[in-house]
Design a protein around this motif. Structure first.
Motif, mmCIF file in Angstrom:
data_model
loop_
_atom_site.group_PDB
_atom_site.id
_atom_site.type_symbol
_atom_site.label_atom_id
_atom_site.label_comp_id
_atom_site.label_asym_id
_atom_site.label_seq_id
_atom_site.Cartn_x
_atom_site.Cartn_y
_atom_site.Cartn_z
ATOM 1 N N VAL A 177 51.337 -20.285 -37.341
ATOM 2 C CA VAL A 177 49.959 -20.677 -37.610
ATOM 3 C C VAL A 177 49.021 -19.557 -37.180
ATOM 4 C CG1 VAL A 177 48.153 -22.368 -37.137
ATOM 5 C CG2 VAL A 177 50.539 -23.104 -37.265
ATOM 6 N N THR A 178 48.062 -19.227 -38.040
ATOM 7 C CA THR A 178 47.120 -18.147 -37.765
ATOM 8 C C THR A 178 45.683 -18.640 -37.931
ATOM 9 O OG1 THR A 178 47.070 -17.421 -40.072
ATOM 10 C CG2 THR A 178 48.774 -16.450 -38.639
ATOM 11 N N MET A 179 44.723 -17.838 -37.472
ATOM 12 C CA MET A 179 43.312 -18.183 -37.655
ATOM 13 C C MET A 179 42.946 -18.223 -39.127
ATOM 14 S SD MET A 179 41.734 -19.056 -34.941
ATOM 15 C CE MET A 179 40.047 -19.020 -35.553
ATOM 16 N N LYS A 180 43.561 -17.357 -39.936
ATOM 17 C CA LYS A 180 43.283 -17.379 -41.376
ATOM 18 C C LYS A 180 43.687 -18.721 -41.962
ATOM 19 C CE LYS A 180 44.269 -15.070 -45.770
ATOM 20 N NZ LYS A 180 45.008 -13.983 -46.464
ATOM 21 N N MET A 181 44.799 -19.250 -41.488
ATOM 22 C CA MET A 181 45.261 -20.544 -41.969
ATOM 23 C C MET A 181 44.267 -21.651 -41.596
ATOM 24 S SD MET A 181 48.974 -22.260 -41.275
ATOM 25 C CE MET A 181 49.766 -20.738 -41.832
ATOM 26 N N LEU A 182 43.748 -21.601 -40.375
ATOM 27 C CA LEU A 182 42.758 -22.582 -39.953
ATOM 28 C C LEU A 182 41.473 -22.440 -40.765
ATOM 29 C CD1 LEU A 182 43.072 -22.480 -36.044
ATOM 30 C CD2 LEU A 182 44.169 -24.048 -37.648
ATOM 31 N N GLN A 183 41.095 -21.202 -41.036
ATOM 32 C CA GLN A 183 39.876 -20.968 -41.796
ATOM 33 C C GLN A 183 40.003 -21.516 -43.207
ATOM 34 O OE1 GLN A 183 38.768 -16.844 -42.282
ATOM 35 N NE2 GLN A 183 36.642 -17.351 -42.694
ATOM 36 N N GLN A 184 41.140 -21.287 -43.849
ATOM 37 C CA GLN A 184 41.337 -21.804 -45.203
ATOM 38 C C GLN A 184 41.361 -23.324 -45.219
ATOM 39 O OE1 GLN A 184 44.736 -19.934 -47.162
ATOM 40 N NE2 GLN A 184 43.314 -18.578 -48.198
ATOM 41 N N ALA A 185 41.938 -23.920 -44.178
ATOM 42 C CA ALA A 185 41.978 -25.376 -44.114
ATOM 43 C C ALA A 185 40.599 -25.964 -43.826
ATOM 44 C CB ALA A 185 42.962 -25.823 -43.041
ATOM 45 N N GLY A 186 39.713 -25.154 -43.212
ATOM 46 C CA GLY A 186 38.379 -25.631 -42.882
ATOM 47 C C GLY A 186 38.282 -26.273 -41.516
ATOM 48 N N TYR A 187 39.370 -26.227 -40.719
ATOM 49 C CA TYR A 187 39.389 -26.788 -39.374
ATOM 50 C C TYR A 187 39.827 -25.718 -38.375
ATOM 51 C CZ TYR A 187 40.473 -30.866 -42.376
ATOM 52 O OH TYR A 187 40.494 -31.805 -43.359
ATOM 53 N N ASP A 188 39.151 -25.626 -37.265
ATOM 54 C CA ASP A 188 39.675 -24.837 -36.149
ATOM 55 C C ASP A 188 39.487 -25.587 -34.840
ATOM 56 O OD1 ASP A 188 36.963 -24.639 -35.656
ATOM 57 O OD2 ASP A 188 36.940 -22.474 -35.419
ATOM 58 N N SER A 189 39.119 -26.865 -34.949
ATOM 59 C CA SER A 189 38.838 -27.678 -33.779
ATOM 60 C C SER A 189 39.229 -29.125 -34.051
ATOM 61 C CB SER A 189 37.336 -27.645 -33.426
ATOM 62 O OG SER A 189 36.804 -26.344 -33.486
ATOM 63 N N VAL A 190 39.317 -29.901 -32.982
ATOM 64 C CA VAL A 190 39.406 -31.355 -33.091
ATOM 65 C C VAL A 190 38.294 -31.944 -32.244
ATOM 66 C CG1 VAL A 190 41.893 -31.433 -33.522
ATOM 67 C CG2 VAL A 190 41.041 -31.535 -31.172
ATOM 68 N N LYS A 191 37.955 -33.191 -32.519
ATOM 69 C CA LYS A 191 36.960 -33.877 -31.700
ATOM 70 C C LYS A 191 37.573 -35.154 -31.147
ATOM 71 C CE LYS A 191 34.774 -35.960 -35.791
ATOM 72 N NZ LYS A 191 33.523 -36.064 -36.562
ATOM 73 N N LEU A 192 37.223 -35.466 -29.909
ATOM 74 C CA LEU A 192 37.673 -36.671 -29.229
ATOM 75 C C LEU A 192 36.469 -37.560 -28.946
ATOM 76 C CD1 LEU A 192 39.995 -35.086 -26.482
ATOM 77 C CD2 LEU A 192 40.610 -35.685 -28.831
ATOM 78 N N TRP A 193 36.701 -38.869 -28.901
ATOM 79 C CA TRP A 193 35.625 -39.767 -28.509
ATOM 80 C C TRP A 193 36.200 -41.076 -27.972
ATOM 81 C CZ3 TRP A 193 37.021 -38.967 -33.565
ATOM 82 C CH2 TRP A 193 37.291 -40.082 -34.361
ATOM 83 N N HIS A 194 35.375 -41.776 -27.188
ATOM 84 C CA HIS A 194 35.716 -43.108 -26.706
ATOM 85 C C HIS A 194 35.046 -44.127 -27.629
ATOM 86 C CE1 HIS A 194 36.078 -40.772 -22.816
ATOM 87 N NE2 HIS A 194 37.232 -41.407 -22.845
ATOM 88 N N GLU A 195 35.831 -44.942 -28.268
ATOM 89 C CA GLU A 195 35.291 -45.944 -29.184
ATOM 90 C C GLU A 195 34.719 -47.140 -28.418
ATOM 91 O OE1 GLU A 195 34.398 -46.965 -33.091
ATOM 92 O OE2 GLU A 195 35.608 -45.226 -32.542
#
Length: 441
Positions: free
Chosen positions: A385-403
């Protein structure tokens, strides 16, 4: 049966009333409405009222193909929402492929039309499949719900939202500006200037159903209407109490190394590519083994986000007080599954499931990265997995939350738009920017 028919009549009525109310205020948002007589409809408003009326989830994170997910028992349906002027058949934008321009342009010639259609269709399908895996959707059950706008009228329709049938691709007309192709079910057009895929919509197109027509009376002076309505509200001591909107305190995590701005080849999402755990061993790391790396700068910024009683920036104190090396949570995935997970390692620098391959498989599958493993124990894989792959997918992060407020051991997770973690660390607004799945006119 259409998806529309699966909703209760009361839900459909609520949705239509919201559309008519917003349409009546058209002159407030769009001066052209007074000239055309066509009601105005903002796509984000449409998204909000659809989720609200049909008790559905808004799953659009800025660059994903599905705006809404409706659940009927165990059956999940992904829904793309669209609106535009004029109900006559027309091509509408359905996906932007700017990140793939260099993969597409080499086949822009008459002799390579077959390959051009194949490449564009393959990329579109890859993006759709990624969202199926993220949200737990079936391949060909998903729909577009769209609203067309004519003079004094809103027309509601529904059409299928399938993968492109790669076995029946048929290239069409190629010009300097666009390329048309079909799979026998849907007709598509790709425009080279803006790298957009368009799909032909119309009530006579295959798998399309007309749902309803709404007559809309546009107020000549919506400003006076709202002023008078607000005065009436004040006169009655503000008896209407709107439902409080849910405000989520998101925590963002990077899918890459915050320091190097790269995906490390043997850790994080590529932990499966690390050397065997025991020196000299020939036992490969488990396929898809991965974790989400957490920089210590994050816990300095948000030390009590996970639990107000736990300082995540001081793991040694936590260990001394609890005798535990990790903080356990129930991780709620976007597809509805729940897995045990932990914040662990030195400085709580890792979020991982047990086994690690659960979280790894979800992330890697969404990225389109399959069978992540070494072939030989002492030779690292070059396909990582590379940064280019993340860039093409449109994601480089995740978000967490308490529902659920106060329930700190239940944490929800989803992908976040490219650049989200950097914006979070810089205290910038989370602006998704340009949408790869444009639902506006």
């Amino acid at each position: 049966m259409t998806i529309w028919e699966k909703y209760d009549k009361e839900q459909r009525t609520d949705y239509e009333e919201y559309l008519k109310m917003y349409g009546a205020l058209s002159a407030m948002f769009n001066q052209k409405s007074s000239e055309t007589g066509a009601p105005y409809l903002d796509s984000k408003f449409q998204e909000t009222i659809y989720a609200r009326s049909f008790n559905s989830e808004d799953v659009d994170i800025g660059n994903t193909p599905h705006d809404i997910r409706s659940t009927f028992g165990n059956h999940k349906i992904g829904i793309g929402l669209k609106t535009w002027l004029n109900s006559t058949p027309s091509y509408q934008k359905v996906m932007q492929l700017k990140r793939y321009k260099n993969d597409i342009d080499p086949y822009n010639s008459e002799k390579d039309k077959d390959q051009l259609a194949y490449v564009i269709a393959s990329i579109k399908n890859k993006r759709l499949i990624s969202d199926y895996k993220r949200l737990g959707l079936n391949d060909n059950d998903n729909i577009y719900h769209y609203v067309t706008r004519d003079k004094g009228i809103l027309r509601l329709s529904e059409t299928s939202y399938p993968l492109i049938d790669m076995d029946h691709l048929k290239p069409g007309k190629l010009t300097t500006s666009s390329f048309k192709f079909s799979d026998g079910v849907k007709n598509y057009k790709y425009t080279f200037g803006d790298s957009q895929i368009w799909m032909l919509f119309g009530e006579d197109e295959s798998d399309t159903h007309f749902l309803d027509q709404l007559n809309v009376d546009i107020f000549d002076d919506p400003f006076s209407f709202l002023r008078d309505a607000f005065k009436e509200f004040e006169k009655n001591n503000g008896l209407y109490i709107p439902k409080k909107a849910v405000s989520r305190d998101y925590l963002y995590l990077p899918l890459y190394s915050y320091r190097s701005k790269e995906v490390k080849p043997k850790s994080g999402l590529n932990a499966w590519n690390a050397d065997p755990k025991n020196k000299g061993s020939q036992t490969l790391r488990p396929e898809n083994e991965a974790y989400i790396p957490i920089p210590k700068e994050l816990w300095k910024k948000k030390p009590f986000w996970v639990d107000p009683k736990v300082d995540m920036s001081n793991r040694k104190k936590y260990q001394a007080e609890t005798g535990q090396n990790s903080y356990s949570i129930n991780l709620h995935m976007p597809d509805g599954k729940i897995f045990p997970a932990i914040f662990t390692q030195a400085n709580f620098k890792s979020l991982q499931t047990n086994p690690q391959s659960i979280l790894g498989e979800w992330i890697l599958n969404v990225l389109g990265f399959k069978h992540a493993h070494r072939d030989i124990a002492n030779i690292p894989s070059k396909n990582v997995v590379t940064m280019k792959m993340l860039q093409q997918a449109g994601y480089d992060s995740v978000k967490l939350w308490h529902e659920k407020p106060g329930n700190y051991h239940d944490v929800w997770i989803d992908f976040a738009e490219y650049g989200s973690f950097e914006r979070f660390m810089n205290d910038e607004l989370q602006d998704p920017g340009e949408n790869d799945f444009d639902s506006e006119e």
